[in-house]
Scaffold this active site. Structure first.
Site, mmCIF file in Angstrom:
data_model
loop_
_atom_site.group_PDB
_atom_site.id
_atom_site.type_symbol
_atom_site.label_atom_id
_atom_site.label_comp_id
_atom_site.label_asym_id
_atom_site.label_seq_id
_atom_site.Cartn_x
_atom_site.Cartn_y
_atom_site.Cartn_z
ATOM 1 N N ASN A 151 36.811 23.637 38.000
ATOM 2 C CA ASN A 151 35.656 23.336 38.829
ATOM 3 C C ASN A 151 35.976 22.150 39.727
ATOM 4 O OD1 ASN A 151 32.969 23.103 39.850
ATOM 5 N ND2 ASN A 151 32.194 24.057 37.991
ATOM 6 N N GLU B 78 26.287 20.872 46.869
ATOM 7 C CA GLU B 78 27.607 20.803 46.228
ATOM 8 C C GLU B 78 28.608 20.118 47.148
ATOM 9 O OE1 GLU B 78 29.415 21.097 43.737
ATOM 10 O OE2 GLU B 78 28.717 22.590 42.304
ATOM 11 N N ASP C 249 36.253 37.259 38.839
ATOM 12 C CA ASP C 249 35.162 37.284 39.805
ATOM 13 C C ASP C 249 33.846 36.935 39.115
ATOM 14 O OD1 ASP C 249 36.755 38.017 41.988
ATOM 15 O OD2 ASP C 249 36.648 40.138 41.441
ATOM 16 N N ASP D 212 31.290 19.579 36.044
ATOM 17 C CA ASP D 212 31.220 20.217 37.358
ATOM 18 C C ASP D 212 31.972 19.329 38.349
ATOM 19 O OD1 ASP D 212 30.482 21.664 39.659
ATOM 20 O OD2 ASP D 212 28.486 22.089 38.900
#
Length: 284
Positions: free
Chosen positions: A152, A18, A119, A197
């Site tokens: 994101n 990532e 969360d 993403d």
């Protein structure tokens, strides 16, 4: 239009890559599951720089002095990597309403951090509770945007006037103008992308988007229209960045996994590259 695959694999066998950021001739990124900070050259020379032993790293940023900032998700911290060591840069645990996910640092040293507002794992009724936290170079932090559906990937233009945030639940890109004090002001929403993403900007103002469930990297124009598509069949597209000597190399991070596999800790990640016509702009 759909582009035939012309990707070249430069790194394979990771777990969950990532947050790619091009810096100082190398692509910096994290392996979330292995909890490591890594970099790689365009030819595939890999180097491991640090391990995060007590949390999951996700977002990355590069400060004006070249130091790296690593976001850790659940303890809600930003860590500074300098001289081979990690140290606390900012503690957002009292400000963040939920897990923090991705981040970017602009050329003025301002860090934009995505706060999911809940969360993980995500609740079914989560709604548009996501926010953006701005961390200034002096360490002060404040919430500067809200009403986001699972913020994101984040990108910022080189002139520090535009911020784009991928809304994973919203299936779109939130497009902001940035005021002189760093506060983003929503201009509108762009595109229609399933589970966007990681993202990056190019010099035409278009956004390359990793679509997790479309198994593709998609280029969205300023008008919201799809311009290009690079498919990675059977793989989840995770994040992308433009780098290389002229910033015309698109680094594509993907993984052979699924939501069910991720719950079991099963994932194999890789990095592919492809040359594109329009160079990158801003960060990442």
């Amino acid at each position: 239009m759909t582009t035939e695959p012309r990707l070249k694999t430069i790194l394979d066998g990771g777990r969950y890559f990532e947050a790619p950021r091009w810096h100082d001739g190398r692509l910096w990124f994290v392996d979330c599951m292995a909890r490591t900070l890594l970099s790689i050259s365009s030819s595939g020379e890999r180097q491991e720089h640090a391990a995060v032993t007590d949390d999951t790293p996700c977002g990355l940023g590069v400060l004006p002095d070249g130091d790296i900032v690593v976001l850790t998700m659940f303890r809600k911290r930003l860590l500074r990597f300098a001289d081979g060591q990690l140290s606390l840069y900012a503690d957002l645990s009292q400000l963040a309403a939920g897990t923090i996910d991705d981040m970017i640092v602009d050329g003025q040293g301002r860090a934009y951090v995505g706060d999911l507002g809940f969360d993980l794992p995500p609740p079914d009724n989560r709604g548009a509770v996501g926010r953006i936290i701005l961390v200034m170079p002096d360490g002060s932090a404040r919430v500067v945007a809200d009403g986001l559906r699972f913020p994101n990937g984040i990108a910022v233009s080189s002139d520090h006037t535009r911020l784009v945030v991928a809304e994973m639940d919203g299936a779109c890109l939130a497009d902001y103008d940035i005021a002189p004090d760093g506060s983003p002001q929503l201009r509108g929403r762009l595109g229609r992308i399933n589970e966007p993403d990681g993202i990056c900007l190019d010099r035409d103002g278009s956004v390359w988007v990793a679509s997790f469930t479309e198994d593709a990297f998609i280029r969205i124009g300023r008008d919201g229209a799809e311009r290009e598509r690079i498919a990675v069949p059977g793989r989840r597209a995770l994040a992308c960045a433009l780098g290389g000597a002229e910033r015309r190399t698109l680094f594509c991070l993907s993984a052979a996994t699924s939501y069910e596999d991720l719950r079991k800790g099963k994932s194999v990640s890789r990095i592919d590259i492809v040359d594109v016509e329009t160079a990158g702009d801003g960060d990442p």
